[in-house]
Scaffold this active site. Structure first.
Site, PDB file in Angstrom:
ATOM      1  N   HIS A   1      61.816 -18.399  10.765  1.00  0.00           N
ATOM      2  CA  HIS A   1      63.169 -18.373  11.328  1.00  0.00           C
ATOM      3  C   HIS A   1      64.060 -19.405  10.625  1.00  0.00           C
ATOM      4  CE1 HIS A   1      66.067 -17.645  14.672  1.00  0.00           C
ATOM      5  NE2 HIS A   1      66.445 -18.879  14.362  1.00  0.00           N
ATOM      6  N   GLU A   2      63.579 -20.632  10.547  1.00  0.00           N
ATOM      7  CA  GLU A   2      64.390 -21.690   9.917  1.00  0.00           C
ATOM      8  C   GLU A   2      64.521 -21.480   8.416  1.00  0.00           C
ATOM      9  OE1 GLU A   2      66.142 -23.351  11.853  1.00  0.00           O
ATOM     10  OE2 GLU A   2      65.007 -22.898  13.681  1.00  0.00           O
TER      11      GLU A   2
ATOM     12  N   HIS B   1      67.555 -19.401   7.880  1.00  0.00           N
ATOM     13  CA  HIS B   1      68.779 -20.228   7.901  1.00  0.00           C
ATOM     14  C   HIS B   1      68.896 -21.046   6.617  1.00  0.00           C
ATOM     15  CE1 HIS B   1      70.069 -19.408  11.983  1.00  0.00           C
ATOM     16  NE2 HIS B   1      68.945 -19.837  12.515  1.00  0.00           N
TER      17      HIS B   1
ATOM     18  N   GLU C   1      72.353 -16.247  12.099  1.00  0.00           N
ATOM     19  CA  GLU C   1      71.211 -15.791  12.896  1.00  0.00           C
ATOM     20  C   GLU C   1      70.683 -14.450  12.372  1.00  0.00           C
ATOM     21  OE1 GLU C   1      70.001 -17.929  14.872  1.00  0.00           O
ATOM     22  OE2 GLU C   1      68.606 -16.822  16.139  1.00  0.00           O
TER      23      GLU C   1
HETATM   24 ZN    ZN Z   1      68.459 -19.588  14.584  1.00  0.00          ZN
END
Ligand code: ZN
Length: 489
Positions: free
Chosen positions: A254-255, A258, A284
């Site tokens: 997830h990170e 980003h 996101e």
């Molecule tokens: Zn996030």
């Protein structure tokens, strides 16, 4: 020097200082000594005062009035700068200072209230925060809707009415899918103990496979994983639970989404207003597509299963498909951040409706807990057992983040659109994912979306990448197909 060049010169320095401020925040959540808390607050407040003065400097306003953009990117820079200047100069200095003073106190009060299960102890802080943010929203909106104005800080050029319309469209299909899945047999979870160093080794390997540049980034541990920075210094964090390796691996992916986005922006935009993600929703979309549509796909889970066997030895799941099912389990639960792909957006819809009520005054803070509990039981079929599993679970409202929650759901929706377009362009994607090869997929995202930063507004960013305006259908179709097959519906 012409006005445009002068604006950009001044802005580069402001952006550089903002990066320093962000790195102080990273430091605070990773390696700062505990005893440094009070001093760090002072350091950050001092830097914030400098930043605020630069962002509202009348000289900047004069230059923005006079500046002419030399090209498309220049026009986008001026669009972002003018929006920011108008916003910041509308907020009275007294209000900005009061928000800065209250926020850390309110966050501490929330932490204590959550630990003690004492909603009443948090309510005075929440009421103050709502009043201040409502006043701020009214100031920025300048006659428009305060909630829309607050949301625009995270997702520019959208409004609550259009988000509500999208949610109304999504809800019936998500509820039907969730009810069908919960009525079917739940596959076994992955159980056992997984060595901490092994998890971190694998997390690092995944990060590199997904294109996160360790030469311009690093991975550290934090209680709540986050990413920070842009350009050539983009840092991410992860966490380790020895009994749940998915927590570490998927938090990392997830990170990485980003972080890779920030690393992937055109270097020509570095330290400028468009040298970052287009919005929180578009951000996101990157974290979600890395984590879910790619990272939790059947093909990639098959590859990951082999990596897990090599790192940890035998697992309690029967085979690669059992591993895939374990990585995509849908169960009843209270916590948004632990929710599966099917139920996540329902958690957001609940918060979106309640926080609009808080800002427009129709929902009083005193009535919030009851409103939450009633709505949660109606939406999720189980009664809330304690505030930490209910109204006190998220940090957002305690630090004044009203209008932020919908960006999570918009990100999921955008990820659905991007995934559909990506699959149409990369026909052998599953063969690549099955070999643990993410180069084409992440390269597609970089070229179509990440490199452009905030050149375009969020909707146009997605439309330019996908060739069609963002809608909910691709995400809903993907969820129906994936979970329909997994749960044999
Ligand atoms: Zn996030």
């Amino acid at each position: 020097m012409n006005a445009f060049a002068e604006v950009m010169d001044f802005t580069r320095q402001t952006e550089a200082l903002a990066q320093v401020s962000g790195r102080l925040g990273w430091d605070q959540q990773t390696v700062m000594p505990r005893g440094a808390n009070a001093q760090r607050s002072e350091e950050m407040a001092a830097l914030e005062a400098v930043l605020h003065a630069r962002r509202t400097d009348p000289k900047l306003g004069d230059l923005l009035d006079a500046a002419e953009p030399p090209d498309e990117a220049g026009a986008a820079q001026l669009r972002e700068l003018r929006r920011g200047f108008a916003r910041n100069t509308r907020v009275p200095a007294r209000l900005a200072a009061e928000l800065a003073r209250i926020t850390p106190l309110s966050q501490t009060a929330w932490e204590e209230a959550r630990a003690a299960g004492d909603v009443a102890a948090f309510l005075p802080w929440l009421s103050q925060m709502i009043a201040l943010r409502r006043e701020e929203g009214e100031a920025i909106a300048d006659g428009g809707d305060p909630y829309d104005a607050l949301m625009a800080d995270y997702e520019p050029e959208t409004d609550a009415a259009s988000v509500a319309a999208i949610f109304d469209q999504m809800r019936p299909r998500l509820v039907a899918l969730r009810d069908a899945v919960l009525g079917a047999d739940t596959p076994p979870a992955l159980t056992g103990t997984f060595d901490r160093d092994g998890q971190l080794r694998l997390a690092r390997k995944l990060a590199e496979r997904f294109g996160y540049d360790m030469g311009r980034g690093r991975i550290d541990l934090a209680v709540h994983p986050f990413s920070s920075g842009s350009g050539d210094d983009v840092r991410i964090t992860t966490r380790v639970a020895e009994n749940d390796p998915f927590n570490c691996l998927y938090s990392t992916l997830h990170e990485v989404g980003h972080g890779a986005y920030e690393q992937g922006v055109d270097p020509a935009y570095r330290l400028t207003p468009i040298g970052r993600g287009a919005s929180m929703g578009v951000h996101e979309s990157q974290s979600r597509i890395y984590e879910n549509q790619l990272g939790r796909s059947r093909a990639f889970c098959h590859w990951l299963h082999g990596e897990m066997l090599a790192e940890f030895g035998p697992l309690n799941v029967a085979d690669a498909d059992g591993f895939y099912a374990a990585a995509n389990r849908v169960t009843r639960g209270y916590i948004r951040t632990e929710a599966d792909e099917v139920q996540y957006n329902l958690h957001i819809m609940l918060r979106f409706d309640l926080e609009r009520g808080l800002i427009d005054g129709k929902l009083r803070p005193d009535d919030l807990e009851e409103a939450w509990n009633t709505r949660f039981e109606a939406d999720f079929g189980i009664p809330v057992d304690r505030p930490a599993n209910g109204v006190l679970q998220d940090v957002h409202w305690s630090v004044g983040l009203f209008g932020y929650f919908p960006t999570y759901a918009l990100g999921n929706l955008y990820a659905g659109c991007l995934h559909q377009a990506l699959r149409a362009d990369i026909l052998d994607l599953d063969a690549q994912l099955g070999a643990g090869d993410l180069k084409a997929a992440t390269g597609w995202l970089r070229e179509k979306l990440q490199v452009h930063g905030a050149l375009r507004n969020p909707r146009d960013t997605i439309e330019a990448a996908c060739g069609a305006a963002p809608v909910a259908a691709p995400l809903l179709d993907y969820l129906d197909a994936k979970f329909g097959a997994l749960y044999r519906l």
